[in-house]
Design an enzyme around this catalytic site. Structure first.
Site, PDB file in Angstrom:
ATOM      1  N   THR A  66     124.025  -5.609  12.649  1.00  0.00           N
ATOM      2  CA  THR A  66     124.943  -6.740  12.589  1.00  0.00           C
ATOM      3  C   THR A  66     124.168  -7.877  11.935  1.00  0.00           C
ATOM      4  O   THR A  66     122.956  -8.016  12.163  1.00  0.00           O
ATOM      5  CB  THR A  66     125.446  -7.183  13.978  1.00  0.00           C
ATOM      6  OG1 THR A  66     124.331  -7.657  14.753  1.00  0.00           O
ATOM      7  CG2 THR A  66     126.132  -6.035  14.714  1.00  0.00           C
ATOM      8  N   HIS A  67     124.835  -8.663  11.095  1.00  0.00           N
ATOM      9  CA  HIS A  67     124.180  -9.763  10.370  1.00  0.00           C
ATOM     10  C   HIS A  67     122.990  -9.273   9.532  1.00  0.00           C
ATOM     11  O   HIS A  67     122.047 -10.018   9.278  1.00  0.00           O
ATOM     12  CB  HIS A  67     123.689 -10.852  11.343  1.00  0.00           C
ATOM     13  CG  HIS A  67     124.726 -11.322  12.304  1.00  0.00           C
ATOM     14  ND1 HIS A  67     125.695 -12.244  11.976  1.00  0.00           N
ATOM     15  CD2 HIS A  67     124.965 -10.979  13.598  1.00  0.00           C
ATOM     16  CE1 HIS A  67     126.475 -12.474  13.014  1.00  0.00           C
ATOM     17  NE2 HIS A  67     126.063 -11.700  14.011  1.00  0.00           N
ATOM     18  N   SER A  99     113.658   1.270 -16.404  1.00  0.00           N
ATOM     19  CA  SER A  99     113.448  -0.042 -17.019  1.00  0.00           C
ATOM     20  C   SER A  99     112.820   0.137 -18.395  1.00  0.00           C
ATOM     21  O   SER A  99     112.000   1.030 -18.605  1.00  0.00           O
ATOM     22  CB  SER A  99     112.533  -0.890 -16.138  1.00  0.00           C
ATOM     23  OG  SER A  99     112.046  -2.017 -16.845  1.00  0.00           O
ATOM     24  N   ASN A 107     165.506  -1.724 -20.760  1.00  0.00           N
ATOM     25  CA  ASN A 107     165.078  -2.317 -19.491  1.00  0.00           C
ATOM     26  C   ASN A 107     164.933  -1.268 -18.396  1.00  0.00           C
ATOM     27  O   ASN A 107     163.924  -1.223 -17.689  1.00  0.00           O
ATOM     28  CB  ASN A 107     166.066  -3.404 -19.052  1.00  0.00           C
ATOM     29  CG  ASN A 107     166.017  -4.622 -19.948  1.00  0.00           C
ATOM     30  OD1 ASN A 107     165.218  -4.681 -20.876  1.00  0.00           O
ATOM     31  ND2 ASN A 107     166.873  -5.595 -19.690  1.00  0.00           N
ATOM     32  N   GLN A 123     156.281  -7.442 -19.528  1.00  0.00           N
ATOM     33  CA  GLN A 123     155.491  -6.549 -20.360  1.00  0.00           C
ATOM     34  C   GLN A 123     154.004  -6.656 -20.014  1.00  0.00           C
ATOM     35  O   GLN A 123     153.222  -5.736 -20.273  1.00  0.00           O
ATOM     36  CB  GLN A 123     155.710  -6.881 -21.838  1.00  0.00           C
ATOM     37  CG  GLN A 123     155.011  -5.959 -22.805  1.00  0.00           C
ATOM     38  CD  GLN A 123     155.459  -6.180 -24.227  1.00  0.00           C
ATOM     39  OE1 GLN A 123     156.584  -5.843 -24.592  1.00  0.00           O
ATOM     40  NE2 GLN A 123     154.598  -6.789 -25.036  1.00  0.00           N
ATOM     41  N   GLU A 168     125.438  -0.472  -8.510  1.00  0.00           N
ATOM     42  CA  GLU A 168     125.564  -1.876  -8.916  1.00  0.00           C
ATOM     43  C   GLU A 168     126.798  -2.096  -9.777  1.00  0.00           C
ATOM     44  O   GLU A 168     127.499  -3.103  -9.640  1.00  0.00           O
ATOM     45  CB  GLU A 168     124.299  -2.315  -9.648  1.00  0.00           C
ATOM     46  CG  GLU A 168     123.083  -2.421  -8.735  1.00  0.00           C
ATOM     47  CD  GLU A 168     121.785  -2.706  -9.462  1.00  0.00           C
ATOM     48  OE1 GLU A 168     120.796  -2.979  -8.784  1.00  0.00           O
ATOM     49  OE2 GLU A 168     121.770  -2.638 -10.714  1.00  0.00           O
ATOM     50  N   LYS A 175     110.145   1.779 -12.362  1.00  0.00           N
ATOM     51  CA  LYS A 175     111.470   1.453 -11.832  1.00  0.00           C
ATOM     52  C   LYS A 175     112.420   2.656 -11.849  1.00  0.00           C
ATOM     53  O   LYS A 175     112.427   3.458 -12.771  1.00  0.00           O
ATOM     54  CB  LYS A 175     112.112   0.320 -12.644  1.00  0.00           C
ATOM     55  CG  LYS A 175     111.410  -1.010 -12.550  1.00  0.00           C
ATOM     56  CD  LYS A 175     111.505  -1.627 -11.179  1.00  0.00           C
ATOM     57  CE  LYS A 175     112.907  -2.060 -10.828  1.00  0.00           C
ATOM     58  NZ  LYS A 175     113.430  -3.094 -11.732  1.00  0.00           N
ATOM     59  N   TYR A 187     165.499  -8.912 -15.969  1.00  0.00           N
ATOM     60  CA  TYR A 187     164.322  -8.625 -16.793  1.00  0.00           C
ATOM     61  C   TYR A 187     163.973  -9.823 -17.673  1.00  0.00           C
ATOM     62  O   TYR A 187     164.836 -10.501 -18.217  1.00  0.00           O
ATOM     63  CB  TYR A 187     164.572  -7.395 -17.677  1.00  0.00           C
ATOM     64  CG  TYR A 187     163.364  -7.038 -18.520  1.00  0.00           C
ATOM     65  CD1 TYR A 187     162.319  -6.304 -17.977  1.00  0.00           C
ATOM     66  CD2 TYR A 187     163.251  -7.483 -19.836  1.00  0.00           C
ATOM     67  CE1 TYR A 187     161.189  -6.000 -18.720  1.00  0.00           C
ATOM     68  CE2 TYR A 187     162.122  -7.182 -20.593  1.00  0.00           C
ATOM     69  CZ  TYR A 187     161.100  -6.457 -20.030  1.00  0.00           C
ATOM     70  OH  TYR A 187     159.981  -6.167 -20.767  1.00  0.00           O
ATOM     71  N   SER A 228     154.427  -3.541 -28.026  1.00  0.00           N
ATOM     72  CA  SER A 228     153.674  -3.015 -26.885  1.00  0.00           C
ATOM     73  C   SER A 228     153.180  -1.591 -27.097  1.00  0.00           C
ATOM     74  O   SER A 228     152.566  -1.010 -26.200  1.00  0.00           O
ATOM     75  CB  SER A 228     154.546  -3.058 -25.626  1.00  0.00           C
ATOM     76  OG  SER A 228     155.718  -2.276 -25.798  1.00  0.00           O
ATOM     77  N   LYS A 244     151.355  -4.068 -17.836  1.00  0.00           N
ATOM     78  CA  LYS A 244     150.793  -2.788 -18.256  1.00  0.00           C
ATOM     79  C   LYS A 244     149.297  -2.804 -18.547  1.00  0.00           C
ATOM     80  O   LYS A 244     148.535  -2.054 -17.932  1.00  0.00           O
ATOM     81  CB  LYS A 244     151.553  -2.266 -19.472  1.00  0.00           C
ATOM     82  CG  LYS A 244     153.006  -1.936 -19.139  1.00  0.00           C
ATOM     83  CD  LYS A 244     153.805  -1.577 -20.360  1.00  0.00           C
ATOM     84  CE  LYS A 244     155.257  -1.444 -19.992  1.00  0.00           C
ATOM     85  NZ  LYS A 244     155.842  -2.731 -19.531  1.00  0.00           N
ATOM     86  N   ASN A 301     116.424   2.483 -10.970  1.00  0.00           N
ATOM     87  CA  ASN A 301     117.431   1.499 -10.589  1.00  0.00           C
ATOM     88  C   ASN A 301     118.749   2.143 -10.155  1.00  0.00           C
ATOM     89  O   ASN A 301     119.204   3.115 -10.776  1.00  0.00           O
ATOM     90  CB  ASN A 301     117.704   0.552 -11.753  1.00  0.00           C
ATOM     91  CG  ASN A 301     116.460  -0.211 -12.182  1.00  0.00           C
ATOM     92  OD1 ASN A 301     115.632  -0.554 -11.353  1.00  0.00           O
ATOM     93  ND2 ASN A 301     116.330  -0.457 -13.477  1.00  0.00           N
TER      94      ASN A 301
END
Length: 474
Positions: A155-156, A277, A110, A322, A290, A283, A317, A23, A325, A285
């Site tokens: 709303t919506h 672009s 441990n 492991q 995003e 453009k 354990y 690890s 991580k 962007n």
């Protein structure tokens, strides 16, 4: 292959198995926590007479040197070691001989890895909180500057009622404030020290677990050694909180993207946070927004991965743990990076106030107030609702707002309308007569802004003085 075990084995581990098991490629990330935990442990061993004072002092001195050399870049963490614990211990033995071999007395890998992970996550919780606070300060600055900047509320994704930019930003302020509160909740639950839990059943050495807990800035020792080595709830809680942060950032990014579109033109993102672009020269962007929106899924993935890993693990354990991580480290780096970049974008964004106000007016966001006007003049609400609906249809055909209609046009639909209708349905009136706390009216917003200022001035976490004492104390 450098490892801390082997006496019971008759041959070397297969190289593929060793690589799969190792690890160090990722757990080297908490070299500092590992060394600080070892320093506190050794000092306690010296106080308890388990090591001599000279042995303890020599080990602590050498651990400090190893830490400073790693941070200075003069000591490279070697990949041939199984994990960061074996690397540090091997270096200590190489420099101190027999005294270095006593570092691990009364301790298991441990409880050592449980301590390192807990200290690392605790540090990251505080750093995430600091980034959230910076974002809140940016939001509060926008709120202060825009208590009179009228825009449509939705709303919506349909224009609904007029609000202010301060009010809209205040909604995100509340979201990120709750995110900070979650960071403090996690800190409070996790801030107990597993060191001294041993492999799972404690140790026969007369350790002073309260001493090591205090030295490392914990509230106290964990109260069950099996849980101490196998608890990863705090990691799951942190990943859950980061997922919520990313959800909030993603919602905010979505709105910035919409507001930045040619159809809305509410905002202009600074050139430093935009891209162009390769083929379309016109453009500009909103790539940062995003990408923040897209990276939310990456953090969600880490949460679900760890939940899945932990769901079938018996006490105590197991090596599966492991897996807590790599994805956690990636999720932390992703969320912190998104917070920093989004804050930079938001701090430099330009708001087109006139466009926002125009959109609110043409979106008939004052229609509810127009209906309330009729109700206040004796018209039943259901009838008033119908009258205003007819007016809106008429305005759509004429491509104008309710405010643009003449009194004669209004009275042709309902004779109840009088000259005071224009003041009653002006954007400013619609916003500022909403004075209850939490509403967009200027007076209400100023009360909220004062409360948010007081909140940001308050402390969230206890001061961290333990590290200075540990590294520079005797």
């Amino acid at each position: 292959m450098a490892q801390l075990w082997g006496g019971r084995f008759t041959k070397e581990t297969d190289q593929l198995v060793y690589n799969f098991n190792a690890s160090i490629s990722f757990d080297q990330k908490f070299y500092r926590q590992d060394i600080e935990g070892s320093m506190a442990h050794v000092r306690m061993l010296g106080k308890q007479g388990i090591l001599t004072e000279d042995e303890a002092a020599a080990i602590v001195t050498e651990l400090k040197k190893i830490l400073s050399e790693i941070e200075a870049g003069t000591l490279e963490i070697a990949a041939q070691f199984e994990d960061i614990h074996s690397f540090v211990e091997a270096k200590l033995i190489e420099r101190l001989g027999e005294a270095g071999k006593k570092l691990h007395t009364g301790r298991s890998r441990n409880d050592q890895v449980a301590l390192d992970m807990r200290m690392y996550v605790r540090m990251e919780v505080r750093q995430t909180d600091a980034l959230l606070k910076e974002l809140l300060e940016t939001l509060l600055g926008i709120m202060k500057a825009h208590t009179e900047t009228i825009m449509p509320g939705f709303t919506h994704l349909q224009k609904a009622q007029p609000v202010t930019l301060a009010h809209h930003m205040g909604a995100y302020f509340e979201m990120f404030k709750r995110d900070r509160q979650r960071m403090r909740d996690i800190y409070e639950r996790m801030n107990y020290c597993p060191l001294g839990s041993g492999a799972l059943a404690g140790t026969t050495y007369p350790l002073d677990r309260d001493d090591t807990a205090r030295a490392l800035g914990f509230y106290g020792p964990s109260l069950n050694s099996m849980d101490g080595v196998s608890d990863r709830d705090y990691v799951i809680e942190y990943l859950s909180a980061l997922s919520t942060v990313m959800m909030h950032l993603s919602r905010f990014s979505e709105e910035v993207i919409i507001w930045n579109s040619n159809e809305y033109q509410f905002v202009e993102i600074d050139d430093g946070y935009s891209t162009g672009s390769s083929i379309m020269p016109q453009k500009k962007n909103p790539d940062i927004a995003e990408l923040v929106r897209g990276k939310a899924g990456r953090v969600y993935g880490a949460l679900f991965s760890l939940l899945t890993t932990m769901k079938g693990i018996p006490l105590a354990y197991n090596k599966d743990m492991q897996e807590d991580k790599e994805l956690t480290f990636d999720a932390i780096d992703t969320a912190k990076g998104c917070l920093a970049l989004f804050n930079g974008m938001l701090a430099t964004i330009r708001f087109h106030k006139e466009q926002m106000r125009k959109s609110a007016a043409l979106g008939f966001t004052n229609a509810t107030d127009a209906a309330d006007y009729l109700v206040n003049h004796g018209v039943p609400f259901r009838d008033a609702h119908g009258v205003i609906g007819k007016l809106v249809l008429y305005c759509i055909e004429k491509n104008c707002s309710i405010d643009d209609l003449t009194l004669e046009e209004l009275q042709a639909v309902s004779p109840v309308f009088e000259a005071d209708i224009y003041d009653a349905v002006s954007m400013e009136t619609c916003v500022n007569k909403r004075l209850t706390i939490g509403a967009p009216g200027k007076a209400a917003m100023e009360q909220v802004i004062q409360k948010e200022e007081e909140y940001l001035a308050s402390s969230v976490f206890p001061a961290e003085e333990w590290e200075e004492a540990l590294l520079h104390g005797e």
